[in-house]
Design an enzyme around this catalytic site. Sequence first.
Site, PDB file in Angstrom:
ATOM      1  N   ARG A 160      43.816  45.287  44.565  1.00 60.54           N
ATOM      2  CA  ARG A 160      44.606  45.880  45.485  1.00 60.54           C
ATOM      3  C   ARG A 160      44.561  47.162  44.789  1.00 60.54           C
ATOM      4  NH1 ARG A 160      49.151  41.364  46.439  1.00 60.54           N
ATOM      5  NH2 ARG A 160      48.822  41.014  48.995  1.00 60.54           N
ATOM      6  N   GLN A 189      43.561  42.144  37.759  1.00 63.46           N
ATOM      7  CA  GLN A 189      42.940  41.028  37.034  1.00 63.46           C
ATOM      8  C   GLN A 189      42.153  40.767  38.078  1.00 63.46           C
ATOM      9  OE1 GLN A 189      45.889  38.052  35.097  1.00 63.46           O
ATOM     10  NE2 GLN A 189      46.341  38.708  37.512  1.00 63.46           N
ATOM     11  N   ASN A 218      41.932  36.995  36.012  1.00 65.47           N
ATOM     12  CA  ASN A 218      42.891  36.191  37.576  1.00 65.47           C
ATOM     13  C   ASN A 218      43.693  35.293  36.662  1.00 65.47           C
ATOM     14  OD1 ASN A 218      44.772  36.435  39.534  1.00 65.47           O
ATOM     15  ND2 ASN A 218      43.664  35.889  40.342  1.00 65.47           N
ATOM     16  N   ASP A 245      55.889  45.153  42.397  1.00 67.57           N
ATOM     17  CA  ASP A 245      54.442  44.391  42.225  1.00 67.57           C
ATOM     18  C   ASP A 245      53.733  45.676  43.012  1.00 67.57           C
ATOM     19  OD1 ASP A 245      54.261  41.842  42.035  1.00 67.57           O
ATOM     20  OD2 ASP A 245      55.050  42.179  44.283  1.00 67.57           O
ATOM     21  N   ASP A 357      59.870  33.930  39.021  1.00 61.82           N
ATOM     22  CA  ASP A 357      60.774  35.260  39.022  1.00 61.82           C
ATOM     23  C   ASP A 357      62.238  33.755  39.357  1.00 61.82           C
ATOM     24  OD1 ASP A 357      60.226  34.481  41.594  1.00 61.82           O
ATOM     25  OD2 ASP A 357      60.183  35.839  42.222  1.00 61.82           O
TER      26      ASP A 357
END
Length: 606
Positions: A160, A189, A218, A245, A357
Amino acid sequence: MHHRVARVVLPVDGREATVPLYLDGGAPAGVVITGRRSVDLRAGATVSFGSYFNAFPAAYWQRDTGARTVRLTVRAAGGGTLRVWRSDAAARATTVRTEGLGSEPLVLDLPLSGFDDGGAYWFDLTAGGGALRLDEADWSLPGDPPRRSTVSVGMTTFNRPVECLSQLRQLADDGELERVVRRIFVIDQGDDLVADQPGFAEVAARLGDRLHVLRQRNIGGSGGFSRAMSEALAEDEDAYVVLLDDDAVSEPESLLRAVAYADNARGPLLVGGGMLHLDDPGVLYTQSEQWDKRIGWVCLDRDDAYDHDFARAPFRDAPAFHQLQRSDFNGWWMCLIPLPLLRDHGLSWPLFIKGDDVEFGRRAAAAGVPTVSVPGIAVWHLGWRGKAPTRSWEAYYLHRNRLIGELLHAAPRRPLGIMVHSLLGDLKPLLGLQYGAVRLRALAISDVLAGPDVLPGYLDSRLSEVRALRARFPDGAVVEPQPGLPPAPEVSGGAVALLRAVVRQFLLPVSVAARRAPQAQMSAERAGWPVFSVLDSALVQTADGEAVNWFRRSRRASWRGLARSLRLHAVLWLRWPALARAFRSAARVLTSDESWRDVFAGRPRP
């Protein structure tokens, strides 16, 4: 002497949909946003800052800090009136101060008392006979700050690069962040690298030696975020690490507020941010998430806990944001973590994705470090609409990691509620012809039964195996769409429909026509068990709308899935106490910085 803990701010990007987050009801007639902190009002106009981002959450500050007063400072030009409002836990508001505005800064000290159940402060401005301009306003606490901490920001990204670069650009754009954010660790990653994107060199130059881009294979979100935690620990110069993020869009003020809140708190805290919908930016997906210990799952039935639209129900009229809310964990779309907590209690569990989390928040609470999610601290992030993780390959990680979390944190006795909820979680997709999802859930239980020592090795291998397994089932295999098919019928749920679905899936033969061709087509949202109480096959869009699966009923698959589920749940029930001891015994090693350093280096532990 006072120190600022929150600035009154206005939208960074000027998107109209975000304005109700900053101004109550949006910008009314005669009010123009002129800058990040400034607003112009024409004669007679009124604007209210009783909003998500600009109300001061007094109840939280009273509870978690030692402050007894808060100071509101307003700098304006022109004549007008300022009214300060105070709310209670029911969002009932009363005016507590009314003051005239002129060329001199207006300074008001307000008590931080009487907010035991909830409540907030905010102010309204009304222009007099001429124009009024708000230059800036802020909230501050008495004295010097207990600490003036700096943070490391940790981001993990996987293919991304555009979104990640946008996040970095926002961190570079706000000059106030420079005094707080000492380092930014980007753990890349993927193979579509952020460093290869147009514009990266310019952003990197602006961030200078604060930016550290590290490449690794990754190993999931838990591996990426743990690398950022590990790097922050190695530097050992900051008080906190803030996890973000890669595809989140930050409100830079949220970072400053999170650090100020943690610095002023009586004791260590995880300070979490809420999540606003990136594709519906005036809607808050969630804040202050809670865990239902009876069933080992997120509490989803709380009033106004999810998808609150501030354009329809403004902050002033929404009691949920005035009340003190319990937070059991916070998503790592934005979460501030004290570095001593990582040093003493470990990094993430090696879970790849999903639930790391949640587990960390519960572990922190057990160590005496609660999570707080304060209104006015949030990021924008793509919500779970269009993802349906329980129907995708992610179902494996959701179920496995949820069970691991319960083995670590639930009572070590056999948990009936969790077992029943887990078993029902298999039956529901079975009745909905989601045989692949049920098979992944079975694999999840099998891997839990294998114990904790296999988890580090699964970081590299399990994803491809999970995807390959799911692709063997009709609900995981992509087929060509057939536009001429009729839409699926509308079928309501209820006891009769449930009985019909059970009889159909397990007892009735599948029609020859349904084996040869789908009977209907539908969206992912409609593909639940009720519609398959009257259908044997259908084309179902994937949750993101980009592909189509052909769901086909199979009595054999239904019976095999049910038998496997019953057998695995029976074994899990019998072995639960021993598994709980094994996972708890392994926790310190598997979450340690040393263990993670071996993972990063590709060195398997004996």
